[in-house]
Motif scaffolding. Structure first.
Motif, PDB file in Angstrom:
ATOM      1  N   PHE A  28       0.852  -1.180   0.000  1.00 52.63           N
ATOM      2  CA  PHE A  28       0.000   0.000   0.000  1.00 52.63           C
ATOM      3  C   PHE A  28       0.891   1.234   0.000  1.00 52.63           C
ATOM      4  CE2 PHE A  28      -2.082   3.490   2.174  1.00 52.63           C
ATOM      5  CZ  PHE A  28      -3.225   3.619   1.414  1.00 52.63           C
ATOM      6  N   ALA A  29       0.526   2.208  -0.812  1.00 50.18           N
ATOM      7  CA  ALA A  29       1.281   3.461  -0.867  1.00 50.18           C
ATOM      8  C   ALA A  29       0.305   4.619  -1.035  1.00 50.18           C
ATOM      9  CB  ALA A  29       2.272   3.437  -2.014  1.00 50.18           C
ATOM     10  N   ALA A  30       0.620   5.742  -0.388  1.00 49.67           N
ATOM     11  CA  ALA A  30      -0.193   6.946  -0.491  1.00 49.67           C
ATOM     12  C   ALA A  30       0.722   8.142  -0.737  1.00 49.67           C
ATOM     13  CB  ALA A  30      -1.014   7.143   0.774  1.00 49.67           C
ATOM     14  N   PRO A  31       1.257   8.244  -1.945  1.00 46.97           N
ATOM     15  CA  PRO A  31       2.161   9.358  -2.234  1.00 46.97           C
ATOM     16  C   PRO A  31       1.418  10.690  -2.299  1.00 46.97           C
ATOM     17  CG  PRO A  31       1.707   8.133  -4.219  1.00 46.97           C
ATOM     18  CD  PRO A  31       1.044   7.390  -3.092  1.00 46.97           C
ATOM     19  N   PHE A  32       2.129  11.789  -2.117  1.00 49.20           N
ATOM     20  CA  PHE A  32       1.482  13.101  -2.127  1.00 49.20           C
ATOM     21  C   PHE A  32       0.997  13.505  -3.513  1.00 49.20           C
ATOM     22  CE2 PHE A  32       5.795  14.070  -3.297  1.00 49.20           C
ATOM     23  CZ  PHE A  32       5.681  15.129  -4.191  1.00 49.20           C
ATOM     24  N   ASN A  33       1.532  12.907  -4.572  1.00 55.02           N
ATOM     25  CA  ASN A  33       1.179  13.319  -5.928  1.00 55.02           C
ATOM     26  C   ASN A  33       0.371  12.269  -6.700  1.00 55.02           C
ATOM     27  OD1 ASN A  33       3.199  11.460  -6.222  1.00 55.02           O
ATOM     28  ND2 ASN A  33       4.356  12.621  -7.733  1.00 55.02           N
ATOM     29  N   HIS A  34      -0.221  11.330  -5.987  1.00 50.09           N
ATOM     30  CA  HIS A  34      -0.969  10.264  -6.657  1.00 50.09           C
ATOM     31  C   HIS A  34      -2.037   9.738  -5.711  1.00 50.09           C
ATOM     32  CE1 HIS A  34      -1.634   6.728  -9.214  1.00 50.09           C
ATOM     33  NE2 HIS A  34      -0.893   7.344 -10.119  1.00 50.09           N
ATOM     34  N   LEU A  35      -3.044   9.066  -6.248  1.00 52.32           N
ATOM     35  CA  LEU A  35      -4.071   8.453  -5.418  1.00 52.32           C
ATOM     36  C   LEU A  35      -3.469   7.316  -4.593  1.00 52.32           C
ATOM     37  CD1 LEU A  35      -6.919   8.168  -8.067  1.00 52.32           C
ATOM     38  CD2 LEU A  35      -6.783   9.795  -6.176  1.00 52.32           C
ATOM     39  N   PRO A  36      -3.971   7.104  -3.376  1.00 51.17           N
ATOM     40  CA  PRO A  36      -3.486   5.972  -2.584  1.00 51.17           C
ATOM     41  C   PRO A  36      -4.004   4.662  -3.152  1.00 51.17           C
ATOM     42  CG  PRO A  36      -5.259   7.074  -1.437  1.00 51.17           C
ATOM     43  CD  PRO A  36      -4.965   7.899  -2.656  1.00 51.17           C
ATOM     44  N   GLY A  37      -3.209   3.623  -3.019  1.00 51.79           N
ATOM     45  CA  GLY A  37      -3.642   2.315  -3.492  1.00 51.79           C
ATOM     46  C   GLY A  37      -2.547   1.281  -3.388  1.00 51.79           C
ATOM     47  N   LEU A  38      -2.800   0.143  -3.985  1.00 56.32           N
ATOM     48  CA  LEU A  38      -1.848  -0.957  -3.989  1.00 56.32           C
ATOM     49  C   LEU A  38      -0.863  -0.733  -5.131  1.00 56.32           C
ATOM     50  CD1 LEU A  38      -1.315  -3.711  -2.570  1.00 56.32           C
ATOM     51  CD2 LEU A  38      -2.476  -4.747  -4.521  1.00 56.32           C
ATOM     52  N   TYR A  39       0.421  -0.742  -4.804  1.00 59.54           N
ATOM     53  CA  TYR A  39       1.470  -0.455  -5.781  1.00 59.54           C
ATOM     54  C   TYR A  39       2.335  -1.690  -5.979  1.00 59.54           C
ATOM     55  CZ  TYR A  39       5.829   1.516  -7.598  1.00 59.54           C
ATOM     56  OH  TYR A  39       6.942   1.784  -8.348  1.00 59.54           O
ATOM     57  N   LEU A  40       2.676  -1.970  -7.224  1.00 59.84           N
ATOM     58  CA  LEU A  40       3.636  -3.025  -7.511  1.00 59.84           C
ATOM     59  C   LEU A  40       4.326  -2.751  -8.833  1.00 59.84           C
ATOM     60  CD1 LEU A  40       2.006  -5.863  -9.243  1.00 59.84           C
ATOM     61  CD2 LEU A  40       0.589  -4.837  -7.518  1.00 59.84           C
ATOM     62  N   VAL A  41       5.479  -3.365  -8.994  1.00 58.86           N
ATOM     63  CA  VAL A  41       6.256  -3.257 -10.232  1.00 58.86           C
ATOM     64  C   VAL A  41       6.440  -4.669 -10.761  1.00 58.86           C
ATOM     65  CG1 VAL A  41       8.441  -2.551 -11.282  1.00 58.86           C
ATOM     66  CG2 VAL A  41       7.451  -1.196  -9.436  1.00 58.86           C
ATOM     67  N   VAL A  42       6.182  -4.836 -12.049  1.00 54.60           N
ATOM     68  CA  VAL A  42       6.336  -6.147 -12.677  1.00 54.60           C
ATOM     69  C   VAL A  42       7.385  -6.064 -13.783  1.00 54.60           C
ATOM     70  CG1 VAL A  42       4.001  -6.906 -12.139  1.00 54.60           C
ATOM     71  CG2 VAL A  42       4.434  -5.750 -14.291  1.00 54.60           C
ATOM     72  N   ARG A  43       7.956  -7.219 -14.104  1.00 52.42           N
ATOM     73  CA  ARG A  43       8.984  -7.312 -15.139  1.00 52.42           C
ATOM     74  C   ARG A  43       8.554  -8.337 -16.179  1.00 52.42           C
ATOM     75  NH1 ARG A  43      13.745 -10.193 -16.450  1.00 52.42           N
ATOM     76  NH2 ARG A  43      15.396  -8.826 -17.204  1.00 52.42           N
ATOM     77  N   SER A  44       8.620  -7.914 -17.432  1.00 57.70           N
ATOM     78  CA  SER A  44       8.330  -8.801 -18.553  1.00 57.70           C
ATOM     79  C   SER A  44       9.641  -9.068 -19.295  1.00 57.70           C
ATOM     80  CB  SER A  44       7.322  -8.147 -19.505  1.00 57.70           C
ATOM     81  OG  SER A  44       7.259  -8.876 -20.708  1.00 57.70           O
ATOM     82  N   PRO A  45      10.208 -10.259 -19.146  1.00 59.71           N
ATOM     83  CA  PRO A  45      11.484 -10.546 -19.807  1.00 59.71           C
ATOM     84  C   PRO A  45      11.365 -10.660 -21.329  1.00 59.71           C
ATOM     85  CG  PRO A  45      10.695 -12.484 -18.663  1.00 59.71           C
ATOM     86  CD  PRO A  45       9.755 -11.362 -18.324  1.00 59.71           C
ATOM     87  N   SER A  46      10.139 -10.774 -21.828  1.00 63.10           N
ATOM     88  CA  SER A  46       9.930 -10.938 -23.265  1.00 63.10           C
ATOM     89  C   SER A  46       9.595  -9.644 -23.988  1.00 63.10           C
ATOM     90  CB  SER A  46       8.808 -11.950 -23.501  1.00 63.10           C
ATOM     91  OG  SER A  46       9.148 -13.177 -22.926  1.00 63.10           O
ATOM     92  N   GLY A  47       9.701  -8.522 -23.323  1.00 65.68           N
ATOM     93  CA  GLY A  47       9.440  -7.252 -23.983  1.00 65.68           C
ATOM     94  C   GLY A  47       8.049  -6.725 -23.712  1.00 65.68           C
ATOM     95  N   LEU A  48       7.484  -6.015 -24.696  1.00 66.74           N
ATOM     96  CA  LEU A  48       6.191  -5.366 -24.548  1.00 66.74           C
ATOM     97  C   LEU A  48       5.060  -6.380 -24.412  1.00 66.74           C
ATOM     98  CD1 LEU A  48       6.555  -2.609 -27.281  1.00 66.74           C
ATOM     99  CD2 LEU A  48       6.828  -2.351 -24.817  1.00 66.74           C
ATOM    100  N   VAL A  49       4.135  -6.084 -23.503  1.00 66.65           N
ATOM    101  CA  VAL A  49       2.948  -6.912 -23.312  1.00 66.65           C
ATOM    102  C   VAL A  49       1.742  -5.992 -23.159  1.00 66.65           C
ATOM    103  CG1 VAL A  49       4.116  -8.909 -22.304  1.00 66.65           C
ATOM    104  CG2 VAL A  49       3.383  -7.063 -20.832  1.00 66.65           C
ATOM    105  N   THR A  50       0.560  -6.554 -23.271  1.00 64.60           N
ATOM    106  CA  THR A  50      -0.660  -5.762 -23.138  1.00 64.60           C
ATOM    107  C   THR A  50      -1.037  -5.593 -21.663  1.00 64.60           C
ATOM    108  OG1 THR A  50      -2.108  -7.689 -23.236  1.00 64.60           O
ATOM    109  CG2 THR A  50      -1.509  -6.658 -25.346  1.00 64.60           C
ATOM    110  N   ALA A  51      -1.921  -4.635 -21.414  1.00 65.39           N
ATOM    111  CA  ALA A  51      -2.411  -4.408 -20.053  1.00 65.39           C
ATOM    112  C   ALA A  51      -3.135  -5.639 -19.531  1.00 65.39           C
ATOM    113  CB  ALA A  51      -3.334  -3.194 -20.028  1.00 65.39           C
ATOM    114  N   GLU A  52      -3.869  -6.321 -20.395  1.00 65.02           N
ATOM    115  CA  GLU A  52      -4.592  -7.519 -19.982  1.00 65.02           C
ATOM    116  C   GLU A  52      -3.638  -8.614 -19.513  1.00 65.02           C
ATOM    117  OE1 GLU A  52      -5.165  -5.970 -22.962  1.00 65.02           O
ATOM    118  OE2 GLU A  52      -7.019  -4.987 -22.371  1.00 65.02           O
ATOM    119  N   GLU A  53      -2.517  -8.765 -20.207  1.00 69.32           N
ATOM    120  CA  GLU A  53      -1.526  -9.769 -19.795  1.00 69.32           C
ATOM    121  C   GLU A  53      -0.897  -9.397 -18.463  1.00 69.32           C
ATOM    122  OE1 GLU A  53       0.414 -11.634 -23.757  1.00 69.32           O
ATOM    123  OE2 GLU A  53       0.590  -9.449 -23.565  1.00 69.32           O
ATOM    124  N   LEU A  54      -0.653  -8.116 -18.241  1.00 71.21           N
ATOM    125  CA  LEU A  54      -0.087  -7.678 -16.966  1.00 71.21           C
ATOM    126  C   LEU A  54      -1.045  -7.958 -15.817  1.00 71.21           C
ATOM    127  CD1 LEU A  54       1.462  -4.280 -18.093  1.00 71.21           C
ATOM    128  CD2 LEU A  54       2.710  -6.350 -17.463  1.00 71.21           C
TER     129      LEU A  54
END
Length: 98
Positions: A28-54
Motif C-alpha cells: 500500500f502506498a499513499a504518495p502526495f502526488n498520486h491516489l493511494p492504493g496498492l502499488y507493484l512493479v512487474v517485469r516482462s522478460p519478453s518485452g512489450l505486453v498488453t495491459a490484460e496480460e499484466l
C-alpha cells in the motif's frame, strides 16, 4: 509491391515466452502526488505486453492483498530493463468489499 508484416507494431505485442514476475510489492502506498492504493512493479522478460496480460499475471497477488484486479487501476508505460525486458509500475485503487 508486397507488405512485410513481420515488423509491424502488433508483432512487438506478442505472447510472453517467459512469465511476467512481480519485482516490487505489492504494498500500500499513499504518495502526495498520486491516489493511494496498492502499488507493484512487474517485469516482462519478453518485452512489450498488453495491459490484460499484466493484470492476468498479478491477479492472485492483488486479490490476496485485498484489492480488485478488475477495478480501477493505472499502469505506467514500459521502462527498459535490459535490451529486451520491460518493467511496468501498476496501481490498483478499489478494495475488495469485506
Amino acid at each position: 509491391m508486397s507488405t512485410d508484416l513481420t515488423s509491424s507494431p502488433q508483432q512487438a505485442l506478442r505472447k510472453p515466452s517467459r512469465p511476467i514476475t512481480i519485482i516490487e510489492g505489492p504494498t500500500f502506498a499513499a504518495p502526495f502526488n498520486h491516489l493511494p492504493g496498492l502499488y507493484l512493479v512487474v517485469r516482462s522478460p519478453s518485452g512489450l505486453v498488453t495491459a490484460e496480460e499484466l493484470v492476468a499475471a498479478v491477479r492472485e497477488a492483488v486479490s490476496a492483498a485485498g484489492y480488485r484486479p478488475s477495478g480501477s487501476r493505472s499502469i505506467g508505460g514500459p521502462c527498459a530493463d535490459t535490451h529486451r525486458a520491460m518493467t511496468y509500475a501498476m496501481w490498483f485503487y478499489d478494495r475488495n468489499p469485506r
